[in-house]
Design an enzyme around this catalytic site. Structure first.
Site, PDB file in Angstrom:
ATOM      1  N   ASP A  68      -3.414  14.761  28.159  1.00 18.50           N
ATOM      2  CA  ASP A  68      -4.112  15.201  27.067  1.00 18.50           C
ATOM      3  C   ASP A  68      -3.714  15.474  25.849  1.00 18.50           C
ATOM      4  O   ASP A  68      -2.295  15.460  25.702  1.00 18.50           O
ATOM      5  CB  ASP A  68      -5.292  16.216  27.626  1.00 18.50           C
ATOM      6  CG  ASP A  68      -4.504  17.458  28.220  1.00 18.50           C
ATOM      7  OD1 ASP A  68      -3.078  17.640  27.879  1.00 18.50           O
ATOM      8  OD2 ASP A  68      -4.905  18.488  28.561  1.00 18.50           O
ATOM      9  N   ASN A 137     -12.087  28.038  31.208  1.00 21.21           N
ATOM     10  CA  ASN A 137     -13.408  27.673  31.609  1.00 21.21           C
ATOM     11  C   ASN A 137     -13.733  26.732  32.753  1.00 21.21           C
ATOM     12  O   ASN A 137     -14.538  25.921  32.975  1.00 21.21           O
ATOM     13  CB  ASN A 137     -14.210  27.019  30.132  1.00 21.21           C
ATOM     14  CG  ASN A 137     -13.373  25.758  29.849  1.00 21.21           C
ATOM     15  OD1 ASN A 137     -12.422  25.505  30.259  1.00 21.21           O
ATOM     16  ND2 ASN A 137     -14.024  25.164  28.702  1.00 21.21           N
ATOM     17  N   HIS A 139     -11.576  23.873  33.000  1.00 20.86           N
ATOM     18  CA  HIS A 139     -11.172  22.570  32.885  1.00 20.86           C
ATOM     19  C   HIS A 139      -9.966  21.980  33.343  1.00 20.86           C
ATOM     20  O   HIS A 139      -9.196  22.856  33.498  1.00 20.86           O
ATOM     21  CB  HIS A 139     -11.234  22.334  31.170  1.00 20.86           C
ATOM     22  CG  HIS A 139     -10.040  22.858  30.315  1.00 20.86           C
ATOM     23  ND1 HIS A 139     -10.342  23.188  29.087  1.00 20.86           N
ATOM     24  CD2 HIS A 139      -8.894  23.183  30.521  1.00 20.86           C
ATOM     25  CE1 HIS A 139      -9.286  23.519  28.369  1.00 20.86           C
ATOM     26  NE2 HIS A 139      -8.459  23.498  29.440  1.00 20.86           N
ATOM     27  N   GLU A 144     -13.755  19.066  30.096  1.00 23.85           N
ATOM     28  CA  GLU A 144     -14.800  20.371  29.960  1.00 23.85           C
ATOM     29  C   GLU A 144     -15.787  20.353  31.258  1.00 23.85           C
ATOM     30  O   GLU A 144     -16.146  19.416  31.732  1.00 23.85           O
ATOM     31  CB  GLU A 144     -15.361  20.403  28.583  1.00 23.85           C
ATOM     32  CG  GLU A 144     -14.094  20.282  27.356  1.00 23.85           C
ATOM     33  CD  GLU A 144     -13.496  21.807  27.283  1.00 23.85           C
ATOM     34  OE1 GLU A 144     -13.152  22.275  28.487  1.00 23.85           O
ATOM     35  OE2 GLU A 144     -13.509  22.373  26.289  1.00 23.85           O
TER      36      GLU A 144
HETATM   37  C1  GLP Z   1      -5.051  23.444  27.905  1.00 26.57           C
HETATM   38  C2  GLP Z   1      -4.786  22.009  28.067  1.00 26.57           C
HETATM   39  C3  GLP Z   1      -4.667  21.795  29.887  1.00 26.57           C
HETATM   40  C4  GLP Z   1      -4.018  23.235  30.236  1.00 26.57           C
HETATM   41  C5  GLP Z   1      -4.968  24.207  30.240  1.00 26.57           C
HETATM   42  C6  GLP Z   1      -4.301  25.711  30.625  1.00 26.57           C
HETATM   43  O1  GLP Z   1      -6.202  23.711  26.979  1.00 26.57           O
HETATM   44  N1  GLP Z   1      -5.557  21.389  27.674  1.00 26.57           N
HETATM   45  O2  GLP Z   1      -4.243  20.641  30.073  1.00 26.57           O
HETATM   46  O3  GLP Z   1      -3.765  23.005  31.762  1.00 26.57           O
HETATM   47  O4  GLP Z   1      -5.433  24.370  28.840  1.00 26.57           O
HETATM   48  O5  GLP Z   1      -3.347  26.160  29.601  1.00 26.57           O
HETATM   49  P1  GLP Z   1      -2.505  27.413  30.087  1.00 26.57           P
HETATM   50  O6  GLP Z   1      -1.326  27.016  31.075  1.00 26.57           O
HETATM   51  O7  GLP Z   1      -1.805  27.595  28.837  1.00 26.57           O
HETATM   52  O8  GLP Z   1      -3.157  28.322  30.496  1.00 26.57           O
END
Ligand code: GLP
Length: 246
Positions: A68, A137, A139, A144
Site C-alpha cells: 500500500d 479499525n 484494516h 478499510e
Molecule cells: C497503516 C498501513 C498498514 C499497517 C497498519 C498498522 O495505516 N496502511 O499497512 O499495517 O496501518 O500500522 P502500525 O504497525 O503502525 O500499527
C-alpha cells in the site's frame, strides 16, 4: 486454519517473525514477497537484515511487491511506505531496483496504477509470503472496513481513524485522505499470511479480530479463514482476549 502464536514481548515476536521470513527465502530464493510498513514490523525487518547479513541469506532473487501507499505523498517523504521499505529492507538487504515494484503515491492515473500492480501479480503468480499489520479499525493494507472481499488493487478513501492514526508517520502536517492498496482478494490469496500485532493499544483490535464474527466489516478477522494464516501477538496485544484464548 489460522494459527495464533503468542509471545512474551515485541522482541520475541519480531524474532519469530524474522525467522519465518528467513526460512521462506532459504526454501524459495525466488519468492514473491509483500511486506506491510508501519511501526509493528519495523524490528522484524531490522532482524531480517541482520540475519541475512550474518548468515549470508541471499535475497538477490526475491521480488518485492508493495502492499500500500499514501496517495499524494512523495516517495522521499519519510512517512511514505516507499521510504520505509527502502530504509528498513531494500538498502540493508541490497535489493536492486529491478527487484521491487511499489505503488506510486504520486500517480495521476489511479486506475492505471492499480491495473499495473494487478497485472504484475498475475504475471508473477501468487504472493508467497505476506507480512501484514492491522490498523486500529481492523484494516489490512488500506482495505478499510467494508471493503469487498474480492477486491483487487484499488484506491481507498481513508476513514477517520486511519487519517488520525496515520499522522504518527509524518514529520510535517500532510493531507492524508486516500490510500492505494492491494485488495483483500490478493491479501487472502497469499500462500502464507503473517499478521503481526503488539502493544496494549492493539488489544481491543485483536479482541475484535478473534472474537467477533468473521467479516469484511473488520477485515483483520478474515485471517481466521486463511489456510496458512499466522497471527503473532505479544502479551499486551493478547490482554483483552477471553481467558480461554490468552
Ligand atoms: C497503516 C498501513 C498498514 C499497517 C497498519 C498498522 O495505516 N496502511 O499497512 O499495517 O496501518 O500500522 P502500525 O504497525 O503502525 O500499527
Amino acid at each position: 486454519m489460522m494459527q495464533l502464536k503468542k509471545f512474551q514481548d515485541y522482541t520475541a515476536l519480531s524474532t519469530a517473525a524474522a525467522a519465518m521470513i528467513i526460512e521462506c527465502v532459504r526454501k524459495k530464493p525466488g519468492a514473491l514477497l509483500c511486506f506491510a510498513t508501519g511501526d509493528t514490523p519495523r524490528l522484524t525487518y531490522q532482524l531480517v537484515a541482520e540475519i541475512a547479513k550474518k548468515e549470508e541469506v541471499d535475497f538477490g532473487n526475491c521480488f518485492f511487491i508493495g502492499l500500500d501507499e499514501w496517495l499524494g505523498i512523495p516517495p522521499d517523504n519519510t512517512g511514505s511506505c516507499h521510504h520505509f521499505l527502502h530504509q528498513y529492507l531494500f538498502i540493508p538487504l541490497g535489493i536492486h531496483p529491478s527487484q521491487f515494484q511499489l505503488f506510486d503515491g504520486l500517480t495521476t492515473n489511479e486506475d492505471g496504477e492499480c491495473e499495473r500492480m494487478n497485472r504484475l501479480i498475475e504475471k508473477k503468480g501468487n504472493i508467497d509470503f505476506m507480512v501484514a499489520g492491522v490498523g486500529m479499525n481492523g484494516h489490512i493494507g488500506f482495505n478499510e472496513p467494508g471493503t469487498d472481499m474480492n477486491s483487487m488493487a484499488h484506491v481507498a478513501v481513508l476513514d477517520e481513524t486511519t487519517r488520525h492514526v496515520g499522522k504518527k508517520y509524518f514529520q510535517d502536517e500532510v493531507p492524508i485522505s486516500k490510500g492505494i492498496t492491494l485488495g483483500l482478494k490478493q491479501v487472502l490469496q497469499a500462500e502464507t499470511l503473517l499478521m503481526l500485532a503488539n502493544g496494549l493499544k492493539k488489544a481491543p483490535v485483536i479482541k475484535r479480530t478473534l472474537e467477533e464474527e468473521i467479516s469484511n466489516s473488520f477485515p483483520a478477522s478474515l485471517i481466521q479463514q486463511h489456510k496458512n494464516g499466522i497471527l503473532m501477538i505479544d502479551t499486551e496485544a493478547a490482554s483483552e482476549l477471553e481467558t480461554a484464548q490468552k
